[in-house]
Design a protein around this motif. Sequence first.
Motif, PDB file in Angstrom:
ATOM      1  N   PHE A  38       0.823  -1.210   0.000  1.00  0.00           N
ATOM      2  CA  PHE A  38       0.000   0.000   0.000  1.00  0.00           C
ATOM      3  C   PHE A  38       0.859   1.264   0.000  1.00  0.00           C
ATOM      4  N   ARG A  39       1.903   1.272   0.815  1.00  0.00           N
ATOM      5  CA  ARG A  39       2.741   2.464   0.933  1.00  0.00           C
ATOM      6  C   ARG A  39       3.543   2.751  -0.326  1.00  0.00           C
ATOM      7  N   GLU A  40       3.727   1.735  -1.175  1.00  0.00           N
ATOM      8  CA  GLU A  40       4.451   1.937  -2.431  1.00  0.00           C
ATOM      9  C   GLU A  40       3.590   2.589  -3.500  1.00  0.00           C
ATOM     10  N   MET A  41       2.310   2.809  -3.168  1.00  0.00           N
ATOM     11  CA  MET A  41       1.385   3.414  -4.122  1.00  0.00           C
ATOM     12  C   MET A  41       1.790   4.868  -4.388  1.00  0.00           C
ATOM     13  N   VAL A  42       2.041   5.189  -5.661  1.00  0.00           N
ATOM     14  CA  VAL A  42       2.470   6.538  -6.041  1.00  0.00           C
ATOM     15  C   VAL A  42       1.282   7.487  -6.042  1.00  0.00           C
ATOM     16  N   THR A  43       0.214   7.094  -6.718  1.00  0.00           N
ATOM     17  CA  THR A  43      -1.008   7.903  -6.758  1.00  0.00           C
ATOM     18  C   THR A  43      -2.123   7.114  -6.093  1.00  0.00           C
ATOM     19  N   GLY A  44      -2.968   7.817  -5.374  1.00  0.00           N
ATOM     20  CA  GLY A  44      -4.038   7.156  -4.646  1.00  0.00           C
ATOM     21  C   GLY A  44      -5.121   6.611  -5.562  1.00  0.00           C
ATOM     22  N   ASP A  45      -5.838   5.623  -5.063  1.00  0.00           N
ATOM     23  CA  ASP A  45      -6.974   5.068  -5.791  1.00  0.00           C
ATOM     24  C   ASP A  45      -7.933   4.475  -4.760  1.00  0.00           C
ATOM     25  N   PRO A  46      -9.232   4.727  -4.897  1.00  0.00           N
ATOM     26  CA  PRO A  46     -10.186   4.239  -3.889  1.00  0.00           C
ATOM     27  C   PRO A  46     -10.210   2.721  -3.758  1.00  0.00           C
ATOM     28  N   VAL A  47      -9.915   1.996  -4.856  1.00  0.00           N
ATOM     29  CA  VAL A  47      -9.913   0.531  -4.791  1.00  0.00           C
ATOM     30  C   VAL A  47      -8.807   0.047  -3.859  1.00  0.00           C
ATOM     31  N   VAL A  48      -7.618   0.636  -3.986  1.00  0.00           N
ATOM     32  CA  VAL A  48      -6.484   0.237  -3.144  1.00  0.00           C
ATOM     33  C   VAL A  48      -6.723   0.659  -1.695  1.00  0.00           C
ATOM     34  N   TRP A  49      -7.240   1.870  -1.491  1.00  0.00           N
ATOM     35  CA  TRP A  49      -7.581   2.309  -0.139  1.00  0.00           C
ATOM     36  C   TRP A  49      -8.567   1.328   0.505  1.00  0.00           C
ATOM     37  N   SER A  50      -9.566   0.938  -0.252  1.00  0.00           N
ATOM     38  CA  SER A  50     -10.583   0.017   0.271  1.00  0.00           C
ATOM     39  C   SER A  50      -9.960  -1.312   0.676  1.00  0.00           C
ATOM     40  N   SER A  51      -8.995  -1.798  -0.104  1.00  0.00           N
ATOM     41  CA  SER A  51      -8.352  -3.078   0.185  1.00  0.00           C
ATOM     42  C   SER A  51      -7.568  -3.031   1.491  1.00  0.00           C
ATOM     43  N   ILE A  52      -6.797  -1.961   1.696  1.00  0.00           N
ATOM     44  CA  ILE A  52      -5.976  -1.899   2.913  1.00  0.00           C
ATOM     45  C   ILE A  52      -6.846  -1.676   4.149  1.00  0.00           C
ATOM     46  N   ILE A  53      -7.920  -0.914   4.002  1.00  0.00           N
ATOM     47  CA  ILE A  53      -8.841  -0.714   5.139  1.00  0.00           C
ATOM     48  C   ILE A  53      -9.506  -2.050   5.502  1.00  0.00           C
ATOM     49  N   ALA A  54      -9.925  -2.796   4.469  1.00  0.00           N
ATOM     50  CA  ALA A  54     -10.547  -4.105   4.698  1.00  0.00           C
ATOM     51  C   ALA A  54      -9.566  -5.066   5.362  1.00  0.00           C
TER      52      ALA A  54
ATOM     53  N   ASN B  35      -8.205   4.708  11.223  1.00  0.00           N
ATOM     54  CA  ASN B  35      -7.192   5.729  10.924  1.00  0.00           C
ATOM     55  C   ASN B  35      -6.961   5.849   9.414  1.00  0.00           C
ATOM     56  N   LEU B  36      -6.891   4.702   8.740  1.00  0.00           N
ATOM     57  CA  LEU B  36      -6.706   4.696   7.288  1.00  0.00           C
ATOM     58  C   LEU B  36      -7.913   5.322   6.590  1.00  0.00           C
ATOM     59  N   TYR B  37      -9.103   5.041   7.116  1.00  0.00           N
ATOM     60  CA  TYR B  37     -10.310   5.622   6.533  1.00  0.00           C
ATOM     61  C   TYR B  37     -10.279   7.149   6.632  1.00  0.00           C
ATOM     62  N   LYS B  38      -9.851   7.656   7.788  1.00  0.00           N
ATOM     63  CA  LYS B  38      -9.747   9.110   7.953  1.00  0.00           C
ATOM     64  C   LYS B  38      -8.734   9.698   6.969  1.00  0.00           C
ATOM     65  N   ARG B  39      -7.592   9.006   6.793  1.00  0.00           N
ATOM     66  CA  ARG B  39      -6.575   9.461   5.836  1.00  0.00           C
ATOM     67  C   ARG B  39      -7.135   9.463   4.414  1.00  0.00           C
ATOM     68  N   MET B  40      -7.903   8.437   4.073  1.00  0.00           N
ATOM     69  CA  MET B  40      -8.498   8.349   2.732  1.00  0.00           C
ATOM     70  C   MET B  40      -9.436   9.522   2.470  1.00  0.00           C
ATOM     71  N   ARG B  41     -10.262   9.851   3.477  1.00  0.00           N
ATOM     72  CA  ARG B  41     -11.193  10.965   3.303  1.00  0.00           C
ATOM     73  C   ARG B  41     -10.438  12.296   3.187  1.00  0.00           C
ATOM     74  N   ARG B  42      -9.376  12.445   3.985  1.00  0.00           N
ATOM     75  CA  ARG B  42      -8.576  13.672   3.902  1.00  0.00           C
ATOM     76  C   ARG B  42      -7.872  13.796   2.559  1.00  0.00           C
ATOM     77  N   ALA B  43      -7.593  12.633   1.928  1.00  0.00           N
ATOM     78  CA  ALA B  43      -6.946  12.645   0.614  1.00  0.00           C
ATOM     79  C   ALA B  43      -7.936  12.968  -0.510  1.00  0.00           C
ATOM     80  N   GLY B  44      -9.212  13.122  -0.142  1.00  0.00           N
ATOM     81  CA  GLY B  44     -10.208  13.553  -1.123  1.00  0.00           C
ATOM     82  C   GLY B  44     -11.018  12.452  -1.756  1.00  0.00           C
ATOM     83  N   PHE B  45     -10.918  11.229  -1.243  1.00  0.00           N
ATOM     84  CA  PHE B  45     -11.658  10.112  -1.831  1.00  0.00           C
ATOM     85  C   PHE B  45     -12.970   9.901  -1.097  1.00  0.00           C
TER      86      PHE B  45
END
Length: 628
Positions: A215-231, A244-254
Amino acid sequence: MKVVWRWVRSCASVASPTTAGDETVSLLNDFATMCHQGDLPRAMHALDAMERRGVRAHDLTYAELVKCCLARRAVSVGKRVHRHVFSNGYLPETFLVNTLLNMYVKFHLLEEAHKLFDEMPERNVVSWTTLISAYSQAKLNDTAMRLLIGMLREGVMPNMFTFSSVLRSCERLSDLKQLHSFILKVGLESDVFVRSALIDVYSKLGELFEAQTVFREMVTGDPVVWSSIIAAFAQHSNGDEALNLYKRMRRAGFLATQPTLTSVLRACTSLSLLELGMQAHVHVLKYDQDLILNNALLDMYCKCGSVEDAKLIFNRMAEKDVISWSTMIAGLAQNGFSLEALDLFDSMKVMGPKPNYITMLGVLFACSHAGLVNEGWNYFRSMKNLYGIDSETEHYSCMLDLLGRAGKLDDMVKLIQEMSCEPDVVAWRTLLYACRAHRNVDLATYAAKELLKLDPQDTGAYVLLSNIYANSEKWNDVVDVRRTMRTRGIRKEPGCSWIEVNKQVHAFILGDKSHPQIDEINTKLDQFISRLKGAGYVPDTNFVLKDLEGEQREDSLRYHSEKLAIVFGIMSLPREKSIRIWKNLRICGDCHIFAKLIAKLERRHIVIRDPIRYHHFRDGICSCGDYW
């Protein structure tokens, strides 16, 4: 429409390999039109006429016909089209064979799909990926992995869809690491679906650190990848990190997607964060009547002890599956509404789906906590005949609990001896607690010893056994138990209780003075205990080690974590708001008495969730009926 008609006519005009008259051209045009419009009966009627005339359509037209069969779930018609396409030795284009291959896969006809695959003169990446994906989804993981090897041997390079499918067939970490290395080599590690699959599979194999690294190697964010790591974190009961990851995802604009919200609700459930779960509920509303989300909401409200909200969700659900019914039945039973749970089961038998083994767990739990011994036996004995459900260890544990509550200790021993599977720690622990409740020293000793054979680190068994010996004045046996505990390095796990106040979680541990209001809480607790003692409250010291002196035993009980959490809740929450606490250990008898009395004294509704069940304290009564 002009563009569509031009495409349809082009498919028909090149279709016939013979010089056809106007009627033949018209037939082919009509056939192409019907296929494109999805008119399956008329298209098949035209196909019959084409066969009589010995003419063929373009492969693009046949592909549309196959898709039409798939949409209509017309299996036999699809097979008929397959025969027609290959008739008279004709070899269709690869894309058409791939369409037929996909049809068989979607019909769950893997044998026919594999036979067609083996007969293909030319197989491209779509052919291989379609079959690999089919075996992966069917959990035939070894076959999926063998197909990948065959694909590479034939010189066909997998694409991102191949990798995202075959990754989910990795059952061994070594295979996953190898595949991950190959993905890095071909440069597909940054693909959204590949990265998401990598996170999912590392998580499934318990490798959360590796999942987080991907997950941390992700260069650009994507909601699918965010969803996978949160799950990943939610499924491994790490609700804090998931949130915590969910809050970060929302702050990132997803925005929160359906899978993400499902994981967030699961995290709220594991942590009993009702207020945060209710916030997530607001986001769920935009996915109107989504079954998966509604089931997650239902589970969250049940496991946070908010039964009225759970019933509201259940009654408003337009669609209910076996998970919905089972969750509501179990939720009612665990929260002390056993008769209502059994009434709901009766409704399920009339208008709901067929019960599964989880449904029956809820039913047996309800019988246990309602003291319905005969009804429980009837449900237990009829599971196989009525619903085809085999008795698992969990069902036996529910029956043992039912018998223990009724004081039928001999029947408990008989049932353990008759179990179709080996008794586990839960079975022996259930017998041990029943012996404690009914003061059967000899049987308790036997149950504790059997339990410790299976789990030598079970602290609760040692403490109970030591106290049982002490109550019987078997001091040499007490010494032996304590010596064994020291030798094995066994210490009683400290009790910890959590309470959510104003969207912030407060934790309390016996002896910990880190809470900023701890002095005020202790003072208030002492005042409450003095008032309760004046009303007849006597601390129950049967739940601490007997080698402590009387006053020491009382002091060790006084500041138990749940008492501190209850007092903090009374201090912090308005009277009309329920005090909801969850803890890591089974609530002790003294704290149970304290909670009942303080709920009556302060006119409060207190809900305590421990690892065993939910306790609703109101008006001096607990929903568990004083047996847990």
